[in-house]
Design a protein around this motif. Structure first.
Motif, short mmCIF file in Angstrom:
data_model
loop_
_atom_site.label_atom_id
_atom_site.label_comp_id
_atom_site.label_asym_id
_atom_site.label_seq_id
_atom_site.Cartn_x
_atom_site.Cartn_y
_atom_site.Cartn_z
N LYS A 154 0.86 -1.37 0.17
CA LYS A 154 -0.09 0.02 -0.13
C LYS A 154 0.96 1.19 -0.02
O LYS A 154 1.87 1.48 0.74
CB LYS A 154 -1.01 0.07 1.29
N VAL A 155 0.50 2.11 -0.84
CA VAL A 155 1.29 3.51 -1.01
C VAL A 155 0.17 4.49 -0.86
O VAL A 155 -0.80 4.39 -1.60
CB VAL A 155 1.97 3.49 -2.09
N LYS A 156 0.60 5.59 -0.46
CA LYS A 156 -0.24 6.93 -0.49
C LYS A 156 0.29 7.99 -1.41
O LYS A 156 1.62 8.26 -1.57
CB LYS A 156 -0.49 7.56 0.92
N TRP A 157 -0.65 8.55 -2.24
CA TRP A 157 -0.18 9.68 -3.16
C TRP A 157 -1.28 10.62 -3.32
O TRP A 157 -2.49 10.20 -3.82
CB TRP A 157 0.16 8.85 -4.58
N ARG A 158 -1.04 11.68 -2.86
CA ARG A 158 -2.00 13.01 -3.15
C ARG A 158 -3.10 12.62 -2.25
O ARG A 158 -4.44 12.85 -2.72
CB ARG A 158 -2.44 13.30 -4.43
N GLY A 159 -2.93 12.19 -1.04
CA GLY A 159 -4.14 11.74 -0.21
C GLY A 159 -4.95 10.55 -0.36
O GLY A 159 -6.04 10.21 0.20
N LYS A 160 -4.44 9.56 -1.63
CA LYS A 160 -5.40 8.58 -1.71
C LYS A 160 -4.32 7.37 -1.59
O LYS A 160 -3.18 7.56 -1.73
CB LYS A 160 -5.58 8.50 -3.18
N GLU A 161 -5.03 6.20 -1.05
CA GLU A 161 -4.01 4.96 -1.24
C GLU A 161 -4.31 4.06 -2.18
O GLU A 161 -5.25 3.89 -3.12
CB GLU A 161 -4.70 4.16 0.05
N PHE A 162 -3.08 3.56 -2.82
CA PHE A 162 -2.88 2.71 -3.80
C PHE A 162 -2.08 1.38 -3.46
O PHE A 162 -1.55 1.33 -2.49
CB PHE A 162 -2.18 3.53 -5.19
N ARG A 163 -2.44 0.33 -4.39
CA ARG A 163 -1.81 -0.81 -3.94
C ARG A 163 -0.70 -0.97 -5.22
O ARG A 163 -1.33 -0.99 -6.52
CB ARG A 163 -2.62 -2.10 -3.98
#
Length: 245
Positions: A154-163
């Protein structure tokens, strides 16, 4: 490491067995997502001698026995075997080391295994033993965590979480916490790439017959919306079907 896993399964056996029968995430992963693909690839088991390898609490043994198989189960967890004998009373169960099977060579038509191989770094002993106890042209069906799922981060970018998939080629130990109402245990799995897995299987005297990524059925979407969304995008488990040469 083997003793650590055995202890976890002994302590958690009854708790997880209970969750498999309730409307829980464990039931979704095991009964709805993984098991149907294992049974599908196993195929017709009527009058076949089946070894349930790492049988746990006997749920799969019961399914196989109802389909007409003569089932023998083995697991290193004593508590799991106690549950298995209640769950599938028509089957025969043993407490034992899956790396040194107490069975004759060429004894079984099918070896069936749910989520066992991934606990081991070295598969050579296990695959050698499975090959030994199978009859010529016998079938080996097993499930493991999907190699892509294991390295999902899991990573966060611009306030959103992505896998994202990270360090796929780094074959390594991955640990997860399992728990019941009272205790927490760290249980390990060994990540291997698809390339490594395929080479190990072929070198151990098997030919690959079939493969499935475990896709959740649409019927599960309403009852388990979050888990459905996760597993429809990234497969959690995969099932392999092999034949002894």
């Amino acid at each position: 490491m083997k003793n650590q896993i055995k202890k976890a399964y002994d302590e958690l056996a009854e708790h997880y067995h209970k969750l498999r029968k309730e409307e829980s995430n464990v039931k979704f992963y095991k009964e709805i997502l993984e098991t149907p693909f294992l049974l599908k690839l196993t195929g017709n088991v009527k009058n076949k001698k089946v070894l349930d390898f790492g049988c746990g609490p006997g749920v799969h043994a019961k399914f196989l026995a109802k389909r007409g198989a003569k089932v023998t189960g083995i697991d290193n967890s004593k508590e799991s075997i106690i549950l298995a004998r209640k769950e599938s009373p028509k089957s025969e169960f043993f407490v034992g080391d899956v790396e040194k099977l107490p069975f004759k060579s060429n004894e079984f038509d099918i070896v069936f295994s749910a989520m066992v191989l991934g606990h081991f770094k070295n598969w050579n002993k296990i695959l050698k033993e499975v090959n030994r106890v199978l009859k010529k042209n016998g079938i080996f069906v097993f499930s493991i965590y999907n190699p892509f799922k294991e390295v999902l981060t899991k990573v966060k970018w611009r306030g959103k979480e992505f896998r994202i998939i990270k360090d796929y080629f780094d074959e390594r130990l991955i640990c997860a916490d399992w728990k019941n109402e009272k205790k927490k245990f760290t249980v390990s799995h060994h990540h291997k790439t698809y390339g490594t897995i395929i080479k190990l299987l072929l070198k151990s005297g098997f030919e690959l017959l079939d493969y499935e990524d475990c896709k959740p059925p649409k019927s599960a979407k309403q009852k388990y919306p979050k888990k459905y969304e996760e597993t429809i995008n990234v497969p959690n488990f995969c099932v392999w079907k092999l034949r002894k040469k």
